[in-house]
Scaffold this motif. Structure first.
Motif, PDB file in Angstrom:
ATOM      1  N   ALA A  16      -9.135  11.853  10.879  1.00 56.23           N
ATOM      2  CA  ALA A  16      -8.218  10.948  10.184  1.00 56.23           C
ATOM      3  C   ALA A  16      -7.519  10.050  11.177  1.00 56.23           C
ATOM      4  CB  ALA A  16      -7.188  11.752   9.397  1.00 56.23           C
ATOM      5  N   SER A  17      -7.681   8.758  10.995  1.00 56.93           N
ATOM      6  CA  SER A  17      -6.836   7.785  11.656  1.00 56.93           C
ATOM      7  C   SER A  17      -5.862   7.262  10.604  1.00 56.93           C
ATOM      8  CB  SER A  17      -7.674   6.674  12.292  1.00 56.93           C
ATOM      9  OG  SER A  17      -6.840   5.792  13.026  1.00 56.93           O
ATOM     10  N   SER A  18      -5.419   6.029  10.710  1.00 54.02           N
ATOM     11  CA  SER A  18      -4.407   5.534   9.782  1.00 54.02           C
ATOM     12  C   SER A  18      -4.390   4.016   9.776  1.00 54.02           C
ATOM     13  CB  SER A  18      -3.028   6.056  10.198  1.00 54.02           C
ATOM     14  OG  SER A  18      -1.995   5.368   9.514  1.00 54.02           O
ATOM     15  N   SER A  19      -4.042   3.449   8.628  1.00 52.44           N
ATOM     16  CA  SER A  19      -3.826   2.000   8.571  1.00 52.44           C
ATOM     17  C   SER A  19      -2.638   1.576   9.424  1.00 52.44           C
ATOM     18  CB  SER A  19      -3.603   1.560   7.125  1.00 52.44           C
ATOM     19  OG  SER A  19      -2.449   2.169   6.578  1.00 52.44           O
ATOM     20  N   SER A  20      -1.815   2.541   9.847  1.00 48.83           N
ATOM     21  CA  SER A  20      -0.685   2.223  10.724  1.00 48.83           C
ATOM     22  C   SER A  20      -1.123   1.584  12.037  1.00 48.83           C
ATOM     23  CB  SER A  20       0.108   3.502  11.044  1.00 48.83           C
ATOM     24  OG  SER A  20       0.682   4.058   9.903  1.00 48.83           O
ATOM     25  N   VAL A  21      -2.365   1.825  12.451  1.00 50.15           N
ATOM     26  CA  VAL A  21      -2.809   1.284  13.740  1.00 50.15           C
ATOM     27  C   VAL A  21      -2.814  -0.240  13.734  1.00 50.15           C
ATOM     28  CG1 VAL A  21      -4.213   3.317  14.234  1.00 50.15           C
ATOM     29  CG2 VAL A  21      -5.292   1.316  13.185  1.00 50.15           C
ATOM     30  N   ARG A  71      -9.515   5.181   8.743  1.00 50.72           N
ATOM     31  CA  ARG A  71      -8.184   4.604   8.615  1.00 50.72           C
ATOM     32  C   ARG A  71      -7.776   4.637   7.148  1.00 50.72           C
ATOM     33  NH1 ARG A  71      -9.288  -0.542  12.712  1.00 50.72           N
ATOM     34  NH2 ARG A  71      -9.241   0.675  14.656  1.00 50.72           N
ATOM     35  N   PHE A  72      -6.941   5.612   6.803  1.00 52.24           N
ATOM     36  CA  PHE A  72      -6.499   5.792   5.427  1.00 52.24           C
ATOM     37  C   PHE A  72      -5.388   4.803   5.093  1.00 52.24           C
ATOM     38  CE2 PHE A  72      -7.599  10.497   6.135  1.00 52.24           C
ATOM     39  CZ  PHE A  72      -8.891  10.320   5.675  1.00 52.24           C
ATOM     40  N   PHE A  73      -5.380   4.334   3.842  1.00 47.57           N
ATOM     41  CA  PHE A  73      -4.368   3.402   3.358  1.00 47.57           C
ATOM     42  C   PHE A  73      -3.584   4.045   2.226  1.00 47.57           C
ATOM     43  CE2 PHE A  73      -6.886   0.605   5.799  1.00 47.57           C
ATOM     44  CZ  PHE A  73      -6.226  -0.612   5.954  1.00 47.57           C
ATOM     45  N   THR A  74      -2.326   4.389   2.484  1.00 47.33           N
ATOM     46  CA  THR A  74      -1.346   4.874   1.507  1.00 47.33           C
ATOM     47  C   THR A  74      -1.967   5.773   0.443  1.00 47.33           C
ATOM     48  OG1 THR A  74      -0.194   2.758   1.827  1.00 47.33           O
ATOM     49  CG2 THR A  74       0.644   4.215   0.097  1.00 47.33           C
ATOM     50  N   VAL A  75      -2.315   6.969   0.857  1.00 44.50           N
ATOM     51  CA  VAL A  75      -2.975   7.925  -0.030  1.00 44.50           C
ATOM     52  C   VAL A  75      -1.922   8.576  -0.940  1.00 44.50           C
ATOM     53  CG1 VAL A  75      -4.527   9.896  -0.131  1.00 44.50           C
ATOM     54  CG2 VAL A  75      -4.590   8.361   1.859  1.00 44.50           C
ATOM     55  N   GLY A  82      12.396  -4.742  -1.469  1.00 47.84           N
ATOM     56  CA  GLY A  82      11.336  -4.483  -2.437  1.00 47.84           C
ATOM     57  C   GLY A  82      10.130  -5.376  -2.306  1.00 47.84           C
ATOM     58  N   GLU A  83      10.021  -6.087  -1.179  1.00 43.94           N
ATOM     59  CA  GLU A  83       8.929  -7.049  -1.017  1.00 43.94           C
ATOM     60  C   GLU A  83       7.711  -6.455  -0.317  1.00 43.94           C
ATOM     61  OE1 GLU A  83       8.976  -9.984  -2.438  1.00 43.94           O
ATOM     62  OE2 GLU A  83      10.969  -9.484  -3.214  1.00 43.94           O
ATOM     63  N   HIS A  84       7.782  -5.204   0.113  1.00 44.14           N
ATOM     64  CA  HIS A  84       6.600  -4.583   0.711  1.00 44.14           C
ATOM     65  C   HIS A  84       5.407  -4.649  -0.251  1.00 44.14           C
ATOM     66  CE1 HIS A  84       9.408  -2.277   3.422  1.00 44.14           C
ATOM     67  NE2 HIS A  84       8.413  -2.513   4.256  1.00 44.14           N
ATOM     68  N   GLN A  85       4.225  -4.724   0.331  1.00 44.12           N
ATOM     69  CA  GLN A  85       3.004  -4.536  -0.441  1.00 44.12           C
ATOM     70  C   GLN A  85       2.183  -3.455   0.227  1.00 44.12           C
ATOM     71  OE1 GLN A  85       0.764  -8.067  -1.208  1.00 44.12           O
ATOM     72  NE2 GLN A  85       2.361  -9.006  -2.457  1.00 44.12           N
ATOM     73  N   ARG A  86       1.606  -2.573  -0.586  1.00 44.25           N
ATOM     74  CA  ARG A  86       0.796  -1.488  -0.050  1.00 44.25           C
ATOM     75  C   ARG A  86      -0.529  -1.412  -0.803  1.00 44.25           C
ATOM     76  NH1 ARG A  86       3.300  -1.864   3.679  1.00 44.25           N
ATOM     77  NH2 ARG A  86       4.595  -0.388   4.821  1.00 44.25           N
ATOM     78  N   ASP A  87      -1.567  -1.067  -0.042  1.00 44.96           N
ATOM     79  CA  ASP A  87      -2.894  -0.864  -0.607  1.00 44.96           C
ATOM     80  C   ASP A  87      -3.026   0.617  -0.934  1.00 44.96           C
ATOM     81  OD1 ASP A  87      -5.480  -1.125  -1.379  1.00 44.96           O
ATOM     82  OD2 ASP A  87      -6.202  -2.015   0.471  1.00 44.96           O
ATOM     83  N   PHE A  88      -2.592   0.998  -2.122  1.00 38.31           N
ATOM     84  CA  PHE A  88      -2.587   2.407  -2.529  1.00 38.31           C
ATOM     85  C   PHE A  88      -4.011   2.902  -2.756  1.00 38.31           C
ATOM     86  CE2 PHE A  88       1.615   0.892  -3.667  1.00 38.31           C
ATOM     87  CZ  PHE A  88       2.426   1.938  -3.273  1.00 38.31           C
ATOM     88  N   ASP A  94       5.408   4.909   5.365  1.00 35.76           N
ATOM     89  CA  ASP A  94       4.261   5.560   5.965  1.00 35.76           C
ATOM     90  C   ASP A  94       2.971   5.052   5.315  1.00 35.76           C
ATOM     91  OD1 ASP A  94       2.342   7.172   7.015  1.00 35.76           O
ATOM     92  OD2 ASP A  94       3.397   9.047   6.655  1.00 35.76           O
ATOM     93  N   PRO A  95       2.249   4.141   5.983  1.00 35.90           N
ATOM     94  CA  PRO A  95       1.051   3.557   5.379  1.00 35.90           C
ATOM     95  C   PRO A  95      -0.084   4.534   5.169  1.00 35.90           C
ATOM     96  CG  PRO A  95       1.843   2.197   7.193  1.00 35.90           C
ATOM     97  CD  PRO A  95       2.566   3.510   7.258  1.00 35.90           C
ATOM     98  N   THR A  96      -0.002   5.769   5.686  1.00 36.34           N
ATOM     99  CA  THR A  96      -1.076   6.691   5.439  1.00 36.34           C
ATOM    100  C   THR A  96      -0.901   7.381   4.106  1.00 36.34           C
ATOM    101  OG1 THR A  96       0.090   8.454   6.602  1.00 36.34           O
ATOM    102  CG2 THR A  96      -1.439   7.115   7.865  1.00 36.34           C
TER     103      THR A  96
END
Length: 359
Positions: free
Chosen positions: A126-131, A179-183, A213-219, A357-359
């Motif tokens: 597991a890596s992470s989209s945080s990279v 690289r996981f994205f907001t699991v 509240g303007e964050h966007q995440r790829d759930f 936490d983007p993971t």
């Protein structure tokens, strides 16, 4: 196959173990059951897997314990390793950086060393989209530069990718980084936003939304993560001698080493995310808008085209559907007497609920 899954009592790990058992693989798990959050949730995940697919051997070992890791590999001789154990959390890395070095750096080195001594057909980690850190361009591509992490957690995941490459090059270990994205989904970590937000809404507490509240995440729903891993097991990277020596790609190598994004590819604004939670809970959130936090990534979006080329699969579960499934589990699990009232002391680092936490 004979497969070792580290972090087997974790959120992603438990789901992966269940899928592998159902697919007929022989699975051995590893977890240290630490108290980053309430260990009872980890025990309950294991019970859930056992009830669904039968018991599996689960070793209680810390990643930093090199002799114990070596002994486990010697005894089990896994064909493949799915390495999901790590110290997670962006904000907690500001409080306890040593935990990330011990688990994510030293621990990963111990896994690599054991894969070298007891050769495996495939190491998936597991890596992470945080990279992607300060990268302003979306969707994030595995060909993008990832040299500017915004937290020690992200830096530790980038280090894992580099460590895996060196061992792949030196010892021929086939290594695949994900690289996981907001699991999110049932049995999720209580320090992440789905449980924190749902708790705040149910308890009529103020929900603090960072970056106004303007964050966007790829759930990415957990089932899409599991399906991706299950398909990738049989796609161990190969040596590619024809790769351009002068311009090697950031996600490929002459060594048997590859990187993939696993994300839903449809980023959603934080306010929309909260609105969907309100819909499935049947309640209205009390919201306070706050500035951006240190270490937060503004927006994430995955380019998962390489995953699709290799496996024929892309994450496909929509956020509305996935959150509906999550809320059903959440209401059932936390309504049990053992969890009422919800144990706030086991939620770290706080209950403010920013998507940090983007993971």
């Amino acid at each position: 196959m004979n497969i070792l899954v580290t972090g087997a009592a974790g959120f992603i790990g438990a789901h992966v173990v269940l899928r592998l058992l159902r697919d007929g693989h022989r699975v051995c798990g590893l977890d240290n059951f630490n108290d980053y959050y309430d260990p009872q949730l980890k025990h309950d995940r294991v019970t859930w897997v056992n009830d669904q697919a039968g018991e599996f051997p689960l070793a209680r070992i810390d990643l930093a314990d090199a002799p114990a890791i070596d002994e486990l590999f010697q005894a089990r001789r896994p064909d493949a390793v799915i390495h999901l154990a790590a110290q997670a959390g962006v904000r907690y890395s500001l409080e306890n950086p040593q935990a990330y070095v011990d688990s994510n750096i030293t621990g990963f080195l111990n896994i690599l060393e054991s894969c070298r001594r007891y050769p495996v057909r495939h190491l998936i980690y597991a890596s992470s989209s945080s990279v992607y850190g300060a990268n302003p361009r979306t969707p994030y591509s595995v060909q993008d530069n990832v040299d500017h992490p915004l937290s020690l957690y992200a830096a530790s995941k980038k280090a894992n990718e580099l460590m895996a490459h060196s061992y792949s090059h030196l010892f021929g270990i086939p290594c695949t980084g994900l690289r996981f994205f907001t699991v999110y989904g049932p049995w999720g970590r209580p320090d992440m936003s789905p449980i924190q937000f749902a708790r705040a809404i149910i308890e009529d507490r103020v929900l603090q939304l960072f970056n106004h509240g303007e964050h966007q995440r790829d759930f990415t729903y957990i089932d899409d993560i599991v399906e991706s891993i299950a398909r990738l097991i049989e796609h161990a990277p190969q040596v590619t001698p024809l790769l351009d020596h002068e311009q090697p790609g950031p996600a490929t190598s002459r060594a048997p080493w590859r990187i993939y994004n696993i994300g839903g590819q449809h980023p959603v604004a934080l306010r929309t995310y909260v609105a969907l939670l309100e819909k499935h809970l049947g309640r209205t959130a009390r919201v306070e808008l706050l500035p951006l936090q240190a270490g937060d990534v503004l927006n994430t979006c995955a380019d998962a085209s390489d995953l699709a080329k290799t496996t024929g699969f892309k994450p496909c579960i929509e956020l509305d559907d996935g959150l509906g499934r999550f809320i059903q589990w959440f209401l059932d699990y936390y309504a049990r007497p053992a969890h009422a009232p919800l144990a706030a002391e086991h939620l770290r680092p706080n209950l403010s609920g920013g998507i940090h936490d983007p993971t």
